[in-house]
Design a protein around this motif. Structure first.
Motif, PDB file in Angstrom:
ATOM      1  N   GLY A  28       0.822  -1.210   0.000  1.00  0.00           N
ATOM      2  CA  GLY A  28       0.000   0.000   0.000  1.00  0.00           C
ATOM      3  C   GLY A  28       0.851   1.253   0.000  1.00  0.00           C
ATOM      4  N   ARG A  29       1.959   1.223   0.771  1.00  0.00           N
ATOM      5  CA  ARG A  29       2.866   2.378   0.812  1.00  0.00           C
ATOM      6  C   ARG A  29       3.462   2.650  -0.561  1.00  0.00           C
ATOM      7  NH1 ARG A  29       4.677   0.474   6.031  1.00  0.00           N
ATOM      8  NH2 ARG A  29       6.695  -0.187   5.260  1.00  0.00           N
ATOM      9  N   ARG A  30       3.902   1.580  -1.232  1.00  0.00           N
ATOM     10  CA  ARG A  30       4.495   1.744  -2.574  1.00  0.00           C
ATOM     11  C   ARG A  30       3.480   2.328  -3.550  1.00  0.00           C
ATOM     12  NH1 ARG A  30       7.568  -2.830  -1.154  1.00  0.00           N
ATOM     13  NH2 ARG A  30       5.932  -4.266  -1.825  1.00  0.00           N
ATOM     14  N   GLU A  31       2.236   1.818  -3.510  1.00  0.00           N
ATOM     15  CA  GLU A  31       1.168   2.317  -4.400  1.00  0.00           C
ATOM     16  C   GLU A  31       0.966   3.824  -4.226  1.00  0.00           C
ATOM     17  OE1 GLU A  31      -2.552   0.451  -3.545  1.00  0.00           O
ATOM     18  OE2 GLU A  31      -1.859  -1.556  -4.048  1.00  0.00           O
ATOM     19  N   VAL A  32       0.874   4.239  -2.973  1.00  0.00           N
ATOM     20  CA  VAL A  32       0.570   5.642  -2.679  1.00  0.00           C
ATOM     21  C   VAL A  32       1.726   6.544  -3.091  1.00  0.00           C
ATOM     22  CG1 VAL A  32       0.172   7.293  -0.804  1.00  0.00           C
ATOM     23  CG2 VAL A  32      -1.115   5.151  -0.877  1.00  0.00           C
ATOM     24  N   ILE A  33       2.957   6.137  -2.766  1.00  0.00           N
ATOM     25  CA  ILE A  33       4.112   6.976  -3.108  1.00  0.00           C
ATOM     26  C   ILE A  33       4.289   7.044  -4.623  1.00  0.00           C
ATOM     27  CG2 ILE A  33       6.626   7.199  -2.903  1.00  0.00           C
ATOM     28  CD1 ILE A  33       4.945   8.055  -0.428  1.00  0.00           C
ATOM     29  N   ARG A  34       4.006   5.948  -5.324  1.00  0.00           N
ATOM     30  CA  ARG A  34       4.071   5.968  -6.797  1.00  0.00           C
ATOM     31  C   ARG A  34       3.070   6.976  -7.351  1.00  0.00           C
ATOM     32  NH1 ARG A  34       2.776   0.744  -7.889  1.00  0.00           N
ATOM     33  NH2 ARG A  34       4.795   0.039  -7.171  1.00  0.00           N
ATOM     34  N   ALA A  35       1.856   6.982  -6.782  1.00  0.00           N
ATOM     35  CA  ALA A  35       0.820   7.921  -7.236  1.00  0.00           C
ATOM     36  C   ALA A  35       1.229   9.367  -6.941  1.00  0.00           C
ATOM     37  CB  ALA A  35      -0.515   7.597  -6.555  1.00  0.00           C
ATOM     38  N   VAL A  36       1.814   9.579  -5.774  1.00  0.00           N
ATOM     39  CA  VAL A  36       2.242  10.937  -5.378  1.00  0.00           C
ATOM     40  C   VAL A  36       3.334  11.441  -6.312  1.00  0.00           C
ATOM     41  CG1 VAL A  36       3.432  12.239  -3.563  1.00  0.00           C
ATOM     42  CG2 VAL A  36       1.544  10.704  -2.969  1.00  0.00           C
ATOM     43  N   ARG A  37       4.289  10.580  -6.627  1.00  0.00           N
ATOM     44  CA  ARG A  37       5.371  10.981  -7.541  1.00  0.00           C
ATOM     45  C   ARG A  37       4.831  11.328  -8.923  1.00  0.00           C
ATOM     46  NH1 ARG A  37       9.770   6.787  -8.178  1.00  0.00           N
ATOM     47  NH2 ARG A  37      10.725   8.469  -9.382  1.00  0.00           N
ATOM     48  N   ALA A  38       3.839  10.546  -9.387  1.00  0.00           N
ATOM     49  CA  ALA A  38       3.250  10.820 -10.704  1.00  0.00           C
ATOM     50  C   ALA A  38       2.545  12.175 -10.708  1.00  0.00           C
ATOM     51  CB  ALA A  38       2.273   9.699 -11.089  1.00  0.00           C
ATOM     52  N   LEU A  39       1.837  12.492  -9.629  1.00  0.00           N
ATOM     53  CA  LEU A  39       1.159  13.792  -9.536  1.00  0.00           C
ATOM     54  C   LEU A  39       2.174  14.922  -9.626  1.00  0.00           C
ATOM     55  CD1 LEU A  39      -1.396  13.171  -6.659  1.00  0.00           C
ATOM     56  CD2 LEU A  39      -1.911  13.453  -9.077  1.00  0.00           C
ATOM     57  N   ASN A  40       3.314  14.721  -8.983  1.00  0.00           N
ATOM     58  CA  ASN A  40       4.352  15.753  -8.986  1.00  0.00           C
ATOM     59  C   ASN A  40       5.014  15.877 -10.367  1.00  0.00           C
ATOM     60  OD1 ASN A  40       7.682  16.004  -8.274  1.00  0.00           O
ATOM     61  ND2 ASN A  40       6.326  17.639  -7.599  1.00  0.00           N
ATOM     62  N   GLN A  41       5.350  14.738 -10.976  1.00  0.00           N
ATOM     63  CA  GLN A  41       6.120  14.765 -12.212  1.00  0.00           C
ATOM     64  C   GLN A  41       5.253  15.027 -13.441  1.00  0.00           C
ATOM     65  OE1 GLN A  41       8.062  10.949 -12.005  1.00  0.00           O
ATOM     66  NE2 GLN A  41       9.619  11.657 -10.572  1.00  0.00           N
ATOM     67  N   VAL A  42       4.054  14.441 -13.468  1.00  0.00           N
ATOM     68  CA  VAL A  42       3.197  14.542 -14.656  1.00  0.00           C
ATOM     69  C   VAL A  42       2.251  15.737 -14.551  1.00  0.00           C
ATOM     70  CG1 VAL A  42       1.503  13.346 -16.097  1.00  0.00           C
ATOM     71  CG2 VAL A  42       3.346  12.037 -15.005  1.00  0.00           C
ATOM     72  N   GLU A  43       1.594  15.877 -13.393  1.00  0.00           N
ATOM     73  CA  GLU A  43       0.622  16.963 -13.211  1.00  0.00           C
ATOM     74  C   GLU A  43       1.290  18.254 -12.710  1.00  0.00           C
ATOM     75  OE1 GLU A  43      -2.524  16.252 -14.071  1.00  0.00           O
ATOM     76  OE2 GLU A  43      -2.116  14.103 -14.325  1.00  0.00           O
ATOM     77  N   GLU A  44       2.573  18.153 -12.311  1.00  0.00           N
ATOM     78  CA  GLU A  44       3.352  19.300 -11.826  1.00  0.00           C
ATOM     79  C   GLU A  44       2.735  19.951 -10.578  1.00  0.00           C
ATOM     80  OE1 GLU A  44       3.997  21.843 -15.212  1.00  0.00           O
ATOM     81  OE2 GLU A  44       5.513  20.491 -16.043  1.00  0.00           O
ATOM     82  N   ILE A  45       2.100  19.110  -9.744  1.00  0.00           N
ATOM     83  CA  ILE A  45       1.551  19.587  -8.472  1.00  0.00           C
ATOM     84  C   ILE A  45       2.684  19.615  -7.438  1.00  0.00           C
ATOM     85  CG2 ILE A  45      -0.018  18.997  -6.574  1.00  0.00           C
ATOM     86  CD1 ILE A  45      -1.907  17.790  -8.660  1.00  0.00           C
ATOM     87  N   THR A  46       2.759  20.700  -6.680  1.00  0.00           N
ATOM     88  CA  THR A  46       3.729  20.790  -5.586  1.00  0.00           C
ATOM     89  C   THR A  46       3.342  19.767  -4.521  1.00  0.00           C
ATOM     90  OG1 THR A  46       3.899  23.158  -6.004  1.00  0.00           O
ATOM     91  CG2 THR A  46       4.816  22.350  -3.930  1.00  0.00           C
ATOM     92  N   VAL A  47       4.298  18.973  -4.069  1.00  0.00           N
ATOM     93  CA  VAL A  47       4.031  17.938  -3.064  1.00  0.00           C
ATOM     94  C   VAL A  47       4.881  18.200  -1.822  1.00  0.00           C
ATOM     95  CG1 VAL A  47       4.325  15.491  -2.495  1.00  0.00           C
ATOM     96  CG2 VAL A  47       3.329  16.139  -4.697  1.00  0.00           C
TER      97      VAL A  47
END
Length: 290
Positions: A189-208
């Motif tokens: 579950g931790r890996r899933e969430v961190i992967r999603a967070v990284r994608a939001l930062n890199q693809v959507e350019e959201i500040t995390v």
């Protein structure tokens, strides 16, 4: 006069102080605890910043200032150039900085995934057609679109947390603050969430801004702040921070397993670089020796 902040700046805290006060039955103050003690830092738009610290270090109290859940006892916090201490700024600040907490069950209120994700935009008065567009794009961003018609109760912990993140993303924030988002999850579950967070930062350019005590979660961050007793005691890139193993241990923090093994090997005389972050890096460095 309203400060506009530096160009490209998402967050700035200057000499931030926050104290918790306790009172007796007569309303007299019995104790004041300084949870955040004179913290100054800034985060640029589009950055992925991690804040580390053991329990009681002040990191979660700091996180709550970014969404103006708490306002400073002293000093100032600006989010998107807006002073969080001014009540007229709260609505705008909470739209630009979304919060995700430890327990996804406390954030999920819908009986169907897509309804839950659409709840925030609906409250904001977003037109119905745009709500459904936002629901789709947000679920895609966290790789949960195929679960849009499922009941959240039937999802795993990691899937629930990704739905909670999608619900924040649907409100189109400029910044997402994640306060120990994987604390209640298993390693998958931790890996899933961190992967999603990284994608939001890199693809959507959201500040995390990620608040955590899991070392492996911060190795991909742009910058890391370490907190102890309410103060920022270390700052740097993950490689810079994890090169200082002894110092981290003095603040009761671990390091990634690969970093620790490389550090122990180096102490034993093996010629390895400082700040190895992953198993792959360690294997490559060892292969180069031979």
């Amino acid at each position: 006069m309203e400060r506009t902040g530096q160009p490209g700046e998402m967050l700035r805290a200057e000499e931030l102080v926050y104290e918790y006060h306790r009172y007796d039955e007569e309303g007299r103050e019995t104790e004041a605890t300084r949870a955040v003690d004179n913290v100054s830092l800034h985060v640029e738009k589009g950055e992925f910043v991690a804040i580390l610290g053991h329990n009681g270090s002040g990191k979660s109290t700091l996180a709550k200032h970014i969404n103006a859940i708490l306002t400073p006892t002293g000093g100032t916090v600006w989010v998107g150039g807006k002073d969080t201490g001014k009540e007229e700024n709260l609505w705008e600040i909470r739209q630009s900085a979304g919060m995700v907490f430890q327990n996804p069950d406390n954030q999920i209120i819908g009986t169907v995934v897509e309804e839950d994700v659409g709840f925030g935009p609906e409250n904001m008065g977003v037109p119905t057609k745009e709500i459904w567009e936002r629901v789709e794009e947000s679920l895609k961003a966290v790789d949960m679109l195929k679960y849009r018609h499922h009941s959240p109760n039937k999802l795993s912990g990691g899937q629930k947390q990704r739905v909670a993140i999608a619900g924040v993303v649907a409100m189109h924030p400029q910044c997402i603050v994640l306060d120990e988002p994987t604390a209640m999850l298993d390693p998958n579950g931790r890996r899933e969430v961190i992967r999603a967070v990284r994608a939001l930062n890199q693809v959507e350019e959201i500040t995390v801004i990620l608040i955590t005590h899991y070392m492996e979660e911060v190795i991909h961050a742009d910058r890391v702040f370490v907190m102890d007793s309410g103060r920022v005691v270390m700052e740097g890139t993950p490689r810079e921070i994890f090169s200082r193993v002894e110092e981290l241990k003095s603040y009761r923090l671990d390091v990634p397993q690969a970093t620790l093994l490389a550090w122990e090997l180096k102490k034993a005389g093996v010629n390895l670089p400082d700040g190895i972050l992953s198993r792959e890096e360690l294997v490559e460095a060892l292969c180069q020796l031979s």
